[in-house]
Design a protein around this motif. Structure first.
Motif, mmCIF file in Angstrom:
data_model
loop_
_atom_site.group_PDB
_atom_site.id
_atom_site.type_symbol
_atom_site.label_atom_id
_atom_site.label_comp_id
_atom_site.label_asym_id
_atom_site.label_seq_id
_atom_site.Cartn_x
_atom_site.Cartn_y
_atom_site.Cartn_z
ATOM 1 N N MET A 142 0.833 -1.202 0.000
ATOM 2 C CA MET A 142 0.000 0.000 0.000
ATOM 3 C C MET A 142 0.867 1.251 0.000
ATOM 4 O O MET A 142 1.795 1.377 0.799
ATOM 5 C CB MET A 142 -0.923 0.009 1.221
ATOM 6 N N SER A 143 0.547 2.169 -0.903
ATOM 7 C CA SER A 143 1.265 3.432 -0.997
ATOM 8 C C SER A 143 0.481 4.518 -0.279
ATOM 9 O O SER A 143 -0.747 4.592 -0.391
ATOM 10 C CB SER A 143 1.451 3.816 -2.471
ATOM 11 N N ILE A 172 2.833 -4.538 3.343
ATOM 12 C CA ILE A 172 3.982 -3.652 3.159
ATOM 13 C C ILE A 172 3.461 -2.265 2.810
ATOM 14 O O ILE A 172 2.566 -2.123 1.969
ATOM 15 C CB ILE A 172 4.870 -4.165 2.012
ATOM 16 N N ILE A 173 4.002 -1.247 3.452
ATOM 17 C CA ILE A 173 3.576 0.114 3.146
ATOM 18 C C ILE A 173 4.778 0.931 2.676
ATOM 19 O O ILE A 173 5.927 0.608 2.978
ATOM 20 C CB ILE A 173 2.892 0.795 4.351
ATOM 21 N N PHE A 191 7.885 -1.567 6.037
ATOM 22 C CA PHE A 191 7.794 -0.503 5.042
ATOM 23 C C PHE A 191 9.029 -0.518 4.155
ATOM 24 O O PHE A 191 10.106 -0.975 4.563
ATOM 25 C CB PHE A 191 7.636 0.868 5.705
ATOM 26 N N GLY A 192 8.842 -0.047 2.934
ATOM 27 C CA GLY A 192 9.943 0.011 1.988
ATOM 28 C C GLY A 192 10.301 1.447 1.671
ATOM 29 O O GLY A 192 9.437 2.221 1.252
ATOM 30 N N LEU A 193 11.566 1.790 1.873
ATOM 31 C CA LEU A 193 12.013 3.149 1.555
ATOM 32 C C LEU A 193 12.115 3.367 0.053
ATOM 33 O O LEU A 193 12.058 4.494 -0.426
ATOM 34 C CB LEU A 193 13.382 3.414 2.197
ATOM 35 N N ILE A 199 10.447 -4.915 -2.953
ATOM 36 C CA ILE A 199 10.628 -6.199 -3.637
ATOM 37 C C ILE A 199 11.154 -7.248 -2.659
ATOM 38 O O ILE A 199 10.678 -8.385 -2.623
ATOM 39 C CB ILE A 199 11.594 -6.046 -4.831
ATOM 40 N N HIS A 200 12.124 -6.854 -1.851
ATOM 41 C CA HIS A 200 12.708 -7.779 -0.872
ATOM 42 C C HIS A 200 11.641 -8.273 0.108
ATOM 43 O O HIS A 200 11.575 -9.471 0.427
ATOM 44 C CB HIS A 200 13.840 -7.094 -0.115
ATOM 45 N N LEU A 201 10.791 -7.367 0.579
ATOM 46 C CA LEU A 201 9.742 -7.746 1.520
ATOM 47 C C LEU A 201 8.720 -8.675 0.865
ATOM 48 O O LEU A 201 8.220 -9.607 1.502
ATOM 49 C CB LEU A 201 9.054 -6.495 2.070
#
Length: 207
Positions: A142-143, A172-173, A191-193, A199-201
């Motif tokens: 989710m963005s 994942i946000i 969360f992904g920076l 992708i890793h998550l």
């Protein structure tokens, strides 16, 4: 390589598309092309934050990136680099209509072999739940670029719990203001920076 990043950063649509076509003809890996685009979009975002680029520039960059994606994604699909049914649902949360970051992540996920279900922007909790339920995806991205929309993330997590799906999907946000505090507040898993972190998550969800 590098010229694609420069062309997109300078909003030179004709040169950017020409260089992408040249790279594809030279059998350059699609994920490398999208990686350059990602770097360019980060540079454009930084320029916007610094006040040297404007909303119209962001919109133009997004349009160029979309045109590039139309050239690159068919190559990815033709290569058949899928991850054996690894699906990811992605969308921008309710009351947030930002799409550029989401689109970059969606395309990078596709380039990495995921089957991506993009549910769009301003997505209510029930639509995320339906997409996860219908697809059987083990990852939901989710963005959120607006602080005022943190509750939209939380509402989606709660809706997944009510449907008995929470333990079946990694949430994942991502987005400019998102951090560990938002993860804890919303009940997400991480969360992904940047797209690579996302992708890793997602890969962890299918490990």
């Amino acid at each position: 390589m590098g010229v694609i990043k420069d062309s997109l950063s300078n909003l030179d649509d004709e040169k950017a598309l020409a260089e992408v076509k040249k790279a594809l003809d030279a059998n350059t890996a699609p994920d490398k092309i999208l990686g350059e685009c990602q770097d360019a979009m980060v540079a454009i975002g930084n320029a916007f934050s610094a006040g040297t680029m404007f909303v119209s520039d962001l919109m133009m960059a997004g349009a160029i990136f979309e045109d590039i994606s139309k050239l690159v994604l068919p190559k990815i699909k033709a290569a058949g680099t899928g991850k054996s049914g690894a699906k990811v649902v992605i969308g921008t949360v309710k009351n947030d209509i930002h799409n550029i970051g989401k689109d970059i992540v969606a395309n990078m996920l596709t380039a990495s072999g995921f089957d991506v279900i993009d549910v769009g922007v301003d997505v209510p909790a029930e639509n995320f739940v339906k997409a996860v339920k219908d697809s059987g995806a083990k990852a939901l991205a989710m963005s959120c670029l607006l602080v005022s929309c943190y509750d939209s993330i939380k509402d989606t997590v709660e809706a997944l719990k009510k449907e008995g799906l929470r333990d079946k999907v990694k949430i994942i946000i991502g987005g400019g203001p998102v951090d560990d505090h938002v993860v804890k507040y919303s009940g997400a898993d991480g969360f992904g920076l940047d797209p690579q972190a996302c992708i890793h998550l997602c890969e962890e969800a299918y490990a």
